[in-house]
Design a protein around this motif. Structure first.
Motif, mmCIF file in Angstrom:
data_model
loop_
_atom_site.group_PDB
_atom_site.id
_atom_site.type_symbol
_atom_site.label_atom_id
_atom_site.label_comp_id
_atom_site.label_asym_id
_atom_site.label_seq_id
_atom_site.Cartn_x
_atom_site.Cartn_y
_atom_site.Cartn_z
ATOM 1 N N SER A 1 65.311 79.622 137.527
ATOM 2 C CA SER A 1 66.573 79.259 137.601
ATOM 3 C C SER A 1 66.451 78.439 139.478
ATOM 4 N N THR A 2 65.608 78.053 139.399
ATOM 5 C CA THR A 2 65.066 77.768 140.693
ATOM 6 C C THR A 2 64.376 76.353 141.018
ATOM 7 N N ASN A 3 64.204 76.229 141.947
ATOM 8 C CA ASN A 3 63.407 74.212 141.719
ATOM 9 C C ASN A 3 62.037 74.875 142.199
ATOM 10 N N GLN A 4 61.726 75.642 140.972
ATOM 11 C CA GLN A 4 60.178 75.792 141.459
ATOM 12 C C GLN A 4 59.509 74.839 139.194
ATOM 13 N N ALA A 5 58.658 74.826 139.785
ATOM 14 C CA ALA A 5 58.087 73.971 138.095
ATOM 15 C C ALA A 5 58.823 74.579 136.937
ATOM 16 N N ILE B 1 73.676 73.102 132.575
ATOM 17 C CA ILE B 1 71.351 72.971 133.008
ATOM 18 C C ILE B 1 71.555 71.334 133.550
ATOM 19 N N GLN B 2 69.830 71.679 134.119
ATOM 20 C CA GLN B 2 69.705 70.334 134.607
ATOM 21 C C GLN B 2 68.537 69.951 134.134
ATOM 22 N N ILE B 3 68.163 68.337 133.572
ATOM 23 C CA ILE B 3 67.108 67.857 133.154
ATOM 24 C C ILE B 3 67.289 66.806 132.825
ATOM 25 N N ASP B 4 66.242 66.220 132.447
ATOM 26 C CA ASP B 4 65.327 65.564 132.546
ATOM 27 C C ASP B 4 66.280 64.288 131.843
ATOM 28 N N ALA C 1 74.640 65.094 140.192
ATOM 29 C CA ALA C 1 75.260 63.836 138.940
ATOM 30 C C ALA C 1 74.072 63.097 137.863
ATOM 31 N N THR C 2 73.181 63.395 137.951
ATOM 32 C CA THR C 2 72.264 62.038 136.965
ATOM 33 C C THR C 2 71.670 63.202 136.207
ATOM 34 N N ARG C 3 71.467 64.369 136.803
ATOM 35 C CA ARG C 3 71.342 64.979 135.352
ATOM 36 C C ARG C 3 71.309 67.214 134.497
ATOM 37 N N VAL C 4 73.346 67.121 135.543
ATOM 38 C CA VAL C 4 73.413 67.824 135.358
ATOM 39 C C VAL C 4 74.420 67.894 133.248
ATOM 40 N N LEU C 5 73.884 68.482 132.889
ATOM 41 C CA LEU C 5 74.447 68.666 131.695
ATOM 42 C C LEU C 5 74.659 69.888 131.428
ATOM 43 N N SER C 6 76.641 69.931 130.407
ATOM 44 C CA SER C 6 77.209 71.620 130.997
ATOM 45 C C SER C 6 76.980 71.495 128.836
ATOM 46 N N LEU C 7 76.503 72.960 128.625
ATOM 47 C CA LEU C 7 76.138 73.053 127.218
ATOM 48 C C LEU C 7 77.564 74.257 126.158
ATOM 49 N N PRO C 8 77.921 74.985 125.249
ATOM 50 C CA PRO C 8 79.056 74.900 124.611
ATOM 51 C C PRO C 8 79.222 76.534 125.484
ATOM 52 N N MET C 9 80.035 76.963 125.590
ATOM 53 C CA MET C 9 80.510 78.051 126.884
ATOM 54 C C MET C 9 81.861 78.841 126.379
ATOM 55 N N HIS C 10 81.826 80.305 125.999
ATOM 56 C CA HIS C 10 83.225 80.673 125.747
ATOM 57 C C HIS C 10 83.017 82.374 125.139
ATOM 58 N N PRO C 11 83.888 82.830 125.298
ATOM 59 C CA PRO C 11 83.303 84.489 125.386
ATOM 60 C C PRO C 11 83.685 84.900 123.203
ATOM 61 N N TYR C 12 82.933 83.839 123.090
ATOM 62 C CA TYR C 12 83.310 84.295 121.228
ATOM 63 C C TYR C 12 81.911 83.538 120.895
ATOM 64 N N LEU C 13 81.471 82.943 121.931
ATOM 65 C CA LEU C 13 79.549 82.313 120.897
ATOM 66 C C LEU C 13 79.308 83.322 120.673
ATOM 67 N N THR C 14 78.191 82.970 119.620
ATOM 68 C CA THR C 14 77.953 83.679 119.357
ATOM 69 C C THR C 14 76.281 83.861 119.298
ATOM 70 N N SER C 15 75.300 84.920 119.200
ATOM 71 C CA SER C 15 73.687 84.654 119.762
ATOM 72 C C SER C 15 73.332 83.691 118.677
ATOM 73 N N ALA C 16 73.505 83.491 118.165
ATOM 74 C CA ALA C 16 72.631 82.832 117.107
ATOM 75 C C ALA C 16 73.171 81.714 117.617
ATOM 76 N N ASP C 17 74.095 81.081 117.610
ATOM 77 C CA ASP C 17 74.299 79.731 117.861
ATOM 78 C C ASP C 17 73.894 79.475 119.084
#
Length: 372
Positions: free
Chosen positions: A269-273, A295-298, A344-360
């Motif tokens: 969660s910080t700019n480490q390797a 998240i940020q991703i390559d 702006a070149t790296r951020v990606l938002s994943l599904p997020m809401h209060p009813y998201l299951t742990s399996a998902d």
């Protein structure tokens, strides 16, 4: 899989929602009905401020805040370079100048030290954004503002329900603004927003501004806008507000679960390797409502494609910093914003809401890791 699941919530609140809507339909007061005043009382109590003035959208809330503070054409308003366009759009609309400041790369929120450097004699306000559901650096920014006698407008469109040192977002500055767009942490079934303040004079100005500047019927003491919240949307929000505190708690659980799952695979969660995924950093004094889990991703596009093939939706918040938006290019000469450009070149938002299951969540995280 849905990016934001509004249907599950609807089924949970359906009885009280339908009762609220039916009452409005039977009363027939669709503009400024009793539900609007009731909602304002309850929202002010929730945030912990003296006044809540509902608005027709989060954008109109920001615009009304600028008008209430009497920001004029040619004035400068310092704001973040990394946000939805509404933040800077309203500044430009009144003829003022948005002065863009770069972000803290850890939180994606405005960098306080850079605000101090951007202040000039023309600066008349600071408008930080509490992005992705986490409050900006309240104490540092508010101290800078106090030193220079500047008002602060919090753009809390994504952070309603978030907490900073025990105090809620939208109740931490001169005026706090939020949005009730359907996908927000507290959303209605259309457009909606609100302004929050402890200043009685500003509350009066905001109340008049949202109704064409009207002081009393057909007497307009200032120039305003048509910024009223529909009574039907107020009814929706009243029904949703009953469930909202529980949803805020669940959002925190789900956000932490995402981070825990990613960290099991070596993400940070910080700019480490890290192994291709950088998870959100939440400052110790903050409780985020995770309007987005970002998240940020390559190699972002290849990850998006891989997730799409598995039926997992994603979003990019935001693919361009405001300094690169064509409509705002005239203001981009204020300075470089390398952290915003990079994010702006790296951020990606994943599904997020209060009813998201742990399996998902496990499925999503495994798919992201496999694609990185």
């Amino acid at each position: 899989m849905q990016f934001i699941d509004l249907q599950t919530q609807y089924h949970l609140i359906q009885p009280q929602l339908m009762a609220r809507l039916t009452n409005v339909l039977e009363c027939g007061q669709y503009v400024m009905g009793a539900e609007v005043a009731e909602l304002e009382r309850k929202l002010a109590e929730f945030v912990g401020v003296d006044y809540c003035i509902t608005m027709s959208s989060g954008t109109d809330a920001l615009l009304a805040a600028l008008l209430a503070l009497e920001i004029q054409a040619g004035d400068e308003v310092i704001t973040t370079a990394f946000s939805f366009i509404a933040t800077a759009e309203v500044i430009s609309l009144i003829g003022a100048v948005p002065v863009f400041v770069d972000i803290d790369p850890a939180t994606y929120n405005i960098a306080p030290a850079l605000i101090a450097q951007a202040i000039t004699p023309k600066t008349k306000a600071i408008m930080p954004v509490s992005l992705y559901g986490q409050c900006y650096a309240i104490e540092a920014v508010n101290q800078i503002a106090a030193t220079h006698h500047l008002p602060v407008i919090e753009d809390g469109a994504q952070s309603f329900g978030a907490v900073f040192n025990g105090k809620k977002s939208c109740g931490l500055t001169t005026i706090g603004c939020t949005s009730f767009f359907p996908s927000k942490p507290l959303g209605c079934y259309g457009d909606g927003g609100a302004c929050f303040t402890n200043d009685a004079n500003l509350a009066l100005a905001l109340t008049q501004i949202r109704n064409h500047g009207q002081e009393h019927r057909y007497y307009h003491s200032r120039v305003g806008i048509n910024g009223r919240l529909d009574t039907l949307q107020a009814a929706v929000l009243l029904a949703k507000l009953e469930q909202f505190p529980d949803e805020v708690k669940q959002r925190a659980v789900i956000g932490q679960r995402y981070s825990d799952l990613f960290q099991q695979h070596g993400a940070y969660s910080t700019n480490q390797a890290y192994t291709g995924v950088l998870t959100p950093y939440i400052a110790p004094e903050n409780h985020s409502v995770y309007a987005q889990y970002t998240i940020q991703i390559d190699e972002r596009q290849s990850v998006i494609t891989a997730l799409e093939q598995q039926g997992i939706p994603t979003a990019i918040h935001y693919p361009l910093p405001l300094t690169q938006q064509p409509a705002l290019m005239q203001y981009s000469a204020n300075g470089s914003v390398p952290n915003s450009d990079y994010a702006a070149t790296r951020v990606l938002s994943l599904p997020m809401h209060p009813y998201l299951t742990s399996a998902d969540q496990e499925r999503i995280v495994n798919a992201v890791i496999a694609a990185c």
